[in-house]
Design a protein around this motif. Sequence first.
Motif, PDB file in Angstrom:
ATOM      1  N   VAL A   8      54.065  63.316  74.267  1.00 32.67           N
ATOM      2  CA  VAL A   8      54.376  63.803  72.921  1.00 32.67           C
ATOM      3  C   VAL A   8      54.919  62.666  72.070  1.00 32.67           C
ATOM      4  O   VAL A   8      54.563  62.506  70.906  1.00 32.67           O
ATOM      5  CB  VAL A   8      55.374  64.981  72.988  1.00 32.67           C
ATOM      6  N   GLN A   9      55.788  61.832  72.635  1.00 31.71           N
ATOM      7  CA  GLN A   9      56.342  60.711  71.889  1.00 31.71           C
ATOM      8  C   GLN A   9      55.275  59.685  71.549  1.00 31.71           C
ATOM      9  O   GLN A   9      55.287  59.119  70.462  1.00 31.71           O
ATOM     10  CB  GLN A   9      57.466  60.048  72.679  1.00 31.71           C
ATOM     11  N   GLU A  10      54.341  59.450  72.455  1.00 28.69           N
ATOM     12  CA  GLU A  10      53.265  58.501  72.171  1.00 28.69           C
ATOM     13  C   GLU A  10      52.375  59.004  71.044  1.00 28.69           C
ATOM     14  O   GLU A  10      51.953  58.236  70.187  1.00 28.69           O
ATOM     15  CB  GLU A  10      52.440  58.247  73.431  1.00 28.69           C
ATOM     16  N   ARG A  11      52.094  60.298  71.027  1.00 34.85           N
ATOM     17  CA  ARG A  11      51.278  60.849  69.946  1.00 34.85           C
ATOM     18  C   ARG A  11      52.017  60.829  68.618  1.00 34.85           C
ATOM     19  O   ARG A  11      51.395  60.779  67.558  1.00 34.85           O
ATOM     20  CB  ARG A  11      50.859  62.282  70.269  1.00 34.85           C
ATOM     21  N   SER A  12      53.345  60.881  68.641  1.00 31.73           N
ATOM     22  CA  SER A  12      54.096  60.868  67.390  1.00 31.73           C
ATOM     23  C   SER A  12      54.008  59.515  66.690  1.00 31.73           C
ATOM     24  O   SER A  12      54.257  59.416  65.495  1.00 31.73           O
ATOM     25  CB  SER A  12      55.554  61.253  67.640  1.00 31.73           C
ATOM     26  N   TRP A  13      53.646  58.456  67.410  1.00 27.07           N
ATOM     27  CA  TRP A  13      53.466  57.138  66.792  1.00 27.07           C
ATOM     28  C   TRP A  13      52.191  57.085  65.960  1.00 27.07           C
ATOM     29  O   TRP A  13      52.019  56.177  65.158  1.00 27.07           O
ATOM     30  CB  TRP A  13      53.474  56.043  67.857  1.00 27.07           C
ATOM     31  N   VAL A  14      51.305  58.042  66.145  1.00 29.37           N
ATOM     32  CA  VAL A  14      50.094  58.094  65.329  1.00 29.37           C
ATOM     33  C   VAL A  14      50.465  58.294  63.859  1.00 29.37           C
ATOM     34  O   VAL A  14      49.826  57.749  62.961  1.00 29.37           O
ATOM     35  CB  VAL A  14      49.158  59.225  65.829  1.00 29.37           C
ATOM     36  N   GLY A  15      51.534  59.034  63.599  1.00 29.24           N
ATOM     37  CA  GLY A  15      52.007  59.232  62.229  1.00 29.24           C
ATOM     38  C   GLY A  15      52.464  57.943  61.577  1.00 29.24           C
ATOM     39  O   GLY A  15      52.288  57.754  60.367  1.00 29.24           O
ATOM     40  N   VAL A  16      53.028  57.045  62.356  1.00 28.35           N
ATOM     41  CA  VAL A  16      53.459  55.742  61.823  1.00 28.35           C
ATOM     42  C   VAL A  16      52.245  54.955  61.346  1.00 28.35           C
ATOM     43  O   VAL A  16      52.217  54.429  60.230  1.00 28.35           O
ATOM     44  CB  VAL A  16      54.241  54.951  62.902  1.00 28.35           C
ATOM     45  N   VAL A  17      51.228  54.904  62.170  1.00 24.60           N
ATOM     46  CA  VAL A  17      50.005  54.176  61.816  1.00 24.60           C
ATOM     47  C   VAL A  17      49.302  54.856  60.643  1.00 24.60           C
ATOM     48  O   VAL A  17      48.737  54.183  59.776  1.00 24.60           O
ATOM     49  CB  VAL A  17      49.087  54.050  63.046  1.00 24.60           C
ATOM     50  N   ALA A  18      49.370  56.175  60.582  1.00 28.10           N
ATOM     51  CA  ALA A  18      48.744  56.899  59.469  1.00 28.10           C
ATOM     52  C   ALA A  18      49.379  56.513  58.137  1.00 28.10           C
ATOM     53  O   ALA A  18      48.677  56.361  57.121  1.00 28.10           O
ATOM     54  CB  ALA A  18      48.857  58.401  59.695  1.00 28.10           C
ATOM     55  N   VAL A  19      50.684  56.319  58.114  1.00 31.92           N
ATOM     56  CA  VAL A  19      51.360  55.905  56.880  1.00 31.92           C
ATOM     57  C   VAL A  19      50.936  54.495  56.499  1.00 31.92           C
ATOM     58  O   VAL A  19      50.711  54.201  55.319  1.00 31.92           O
ATOM     59  CB  VAL A  19      52.889  56.016  57.031  1.00 31.92           C
TER      60      VAL A  19
END
Length: 97
Positions: A8-19
């Motif tokens: 779950v934490q690894e997938r939450s980094w996708v939001g960082v890259v999306a920004v």
Amino acid sequence: MSEPVTEVQERSWVGVVAVWIAAVLAAVAIGVFVDEGAQFASLGIALAGSVLLTFAIQLAGGVTAGYLTRVAISVAGAVVVLVLCSVVIGIAALFAG
């Protein structure tokens, strides 16, 4: 069954890259479509939008572990992207006339 916390934490980094990607797209759109006199003000608006997008994505993810780190890295990356774009726009303005 629930997912392991690390996934779950690894997938939450996708939001960082999306920004970061959104900041790049906004910077390119500003460089191409906005008049020269309003480009730098528009970059400030793009940064404000990046901050709001960061909060929206990270809060919607619902992962509390590492929230402040992800927000800080996301906003810092957007700042770096927009600063680099402002340098490119400034150099292009020097050579344009």
